[in-house]
Design a protein around this motif. Structure first.
Motif, PDB file in Angstrom:
ATOM      1  N   LEU A 113     -37.437 -65.265  -8.228  1.00 37.93           N
ATOM      2  CA  LEU A 113     -37.102 -66.202  -7.162  1.00 37.93           C
ATOM      3  C   LEU A 113     -36.993 -67.627  -7.695  1.00 37.93           C
ATOM      4  CD1 LEU A 113     -39.263 -65.130  -4.079  1.00 37.93           C
ATOM      5  CD2 LEU A 113     -36.766 -65.328  -4.151  1.00 37.93           C
ATOM      6  N   LEU A 114     -37.962 -68.025  -8.481  1.00 37.35           N
ATOM      7  CA  LEU A 114     -37.982 -69.395  -8.989  1.00 37.35           C
ATOM      8  C   LEU A 114     -36.880 -69.628 -10.019  1.00 37.35           C
ATOM      9  CD1 LEU A 114     -41.843 -69.833  -9.347  1.00 37.35           C
ATOM     10  CD2 LEU A 114     -40.370 -70.751  -7.550  1.00 37.35           C
ATOM     11  N   GLN A 115     -36.618 -68.631 -10.855  1.00 37.13           N
ATOM     12  CA  GLN A 115     -35.559 -68.788 -11.853  1.00 37.13           C
ATOM     13  C   GLN A 115     -34.191 -68.956 -11.202  1.00 37.13           C
ATOM     14  OE1 GLN A 115     -36.270 -65.260 -14.336  1.00 37.13           O
ATOM     15  NE2 GLN A 115     -36.831 -66.597 -16.028  1.00 37.13           N
ATOM     16  N   GLY A 116     -33.970 -68.286 -10.084  1.00 40.25           N
ATOM     17  CA  GLY A 116     -32.667 -68.353  -9.434  1.00 40.25           C
ATOM     18  C   GLY A 116     -32.512 -69.487  -8.451  1.00 40.25           C
ATOM     19  N   ALA A 117     -33.598 -70.199  -8.166  1.00 38.29           N
ATOM     20  CA  ALA A 117     -33.559 -71.206  -7.101  1.00 38.29           C
ATOM     21  C   ALA A 117     -32.548 -72.317  -7.362  1.00 38.29           C
ATOM     22  CB  ALA A 117     -34.953 -71.803  -6.905  1.00 38.29           C
TER      23      ALA A 117
END
Length: 256
Positions: free
Chosen positions: A224-228
């Motif tokens: 989730l954080l990598q794609g944000a």
């Protein structure tokens, strides 16, 4: 592993050590082949990886013996040999080098660089390859490639821009100046700064803390954080819903 790169496995924790302190852990293509090989062969139960350098420096960058007039490294192509290749061969060679720097952020792992002393050029980029950086108070980062007439080409430009922004990344790369611990922390390059004597313990403690939560929840959160950054606000909310639905179904045993 060779005498210059070591891998130690303790349950879910892997420790990778650059172990050529006499040359300040200077890197060669052999170093990169070994690091890439570690990434391909890690056991499936490894959840956290600590990357460290033995001795006074994390890594002083590319071994200067590979530069023109440096005397060469037995069995390795010098920079002049690389430059003599055709475009396809040169692209393939650099792509193979980059493999050593690209696996540290894969979703099933959390990686931590424990950085002390010099982290120059390829050493800086290797630290940037990791998810997190625990730094000693004597750390000195420097992106020296542009000052030598080259460019940072080991997958370090994207994480640097993500951390500090375009303008600061440009200034850091083009000047090649050194960044100490306090500035590294202020810019977000250093996740934390500790006394040199505490570096290994601090990195290990962080790795243990990061593996305390259930693995699948960590994997989903990291993704989730990598794609944000590449998603819109609404797209990120949708990704959160989808990830949470998977976790709820898994935890509660619900069917589709």
């Amino acid at each position: 592993m060779s005498e210059n790169v070591r891998l130690e496995l303790t349950g879910p924790l892997a420790v990778v050590t650059l172990a050529n302190p006499d040359r300040r852990n200077a890197q060669t293509p052999a170093t990169w082949r070994e690091l890439a090989g570690i990434g391909r062969s890690l056991p499936g139960d490894v959840r956290a990886v600590v990357l460290r350098g033995e001795g006074t420096s994390f890594s002083a960058g590319l071994d200067r013996r590979l530069f023109p007039g440096g005397g060469g490294v037995p069995g390795e192509a010098a920079l002049t040999d690389l430059a003599a290749q055709d475009a396809a061969g040169l692209d393939a060679a650099i792509a193979s080098f980059q493999e050593a720097f690209t696996w540290w952020r894969r979703p099933d792992l959390v990686s931590i660089a424990a950085v002390q002393g010099h982290a120059v050029g390829a050493g800086f980029q290797l630290a940037l390859a990791c998810d997190l950086r625990v730094c000693a108070d004597d750390v000195q980062f420097s992106m020296a490639e542009t000052s030598l007439g080259l460019v940072p080409d080991l997958a370090g430009t994207k994480p640097l821009v993500d951390l500090v922004g375009y303008a600061r990344a440009l200034e850091i790369c083009v000047t090649g100046r050194r960044i100490g611990a306090a500035e590294a922390a202020a810019l977000g390059i250093a996740t934390s700064v500790v006394p040199r004597a505490d570096l290994d313990a601090a990195a290990t403690d962080l790795a243990k803390a990061l593996t305390a939560a259930p693995r699948d929840a960590v994997v989903e959160t990291k993704a989730l954080l990598q794609g944000a950054a590449s998603r819109s606000y609404d797209e990120q909310r949708a990704a959160e819903r989808e990830a949470q639905a998977r976790r709820l179904k898994d935890l509660l045993g619900a069917g589709e």
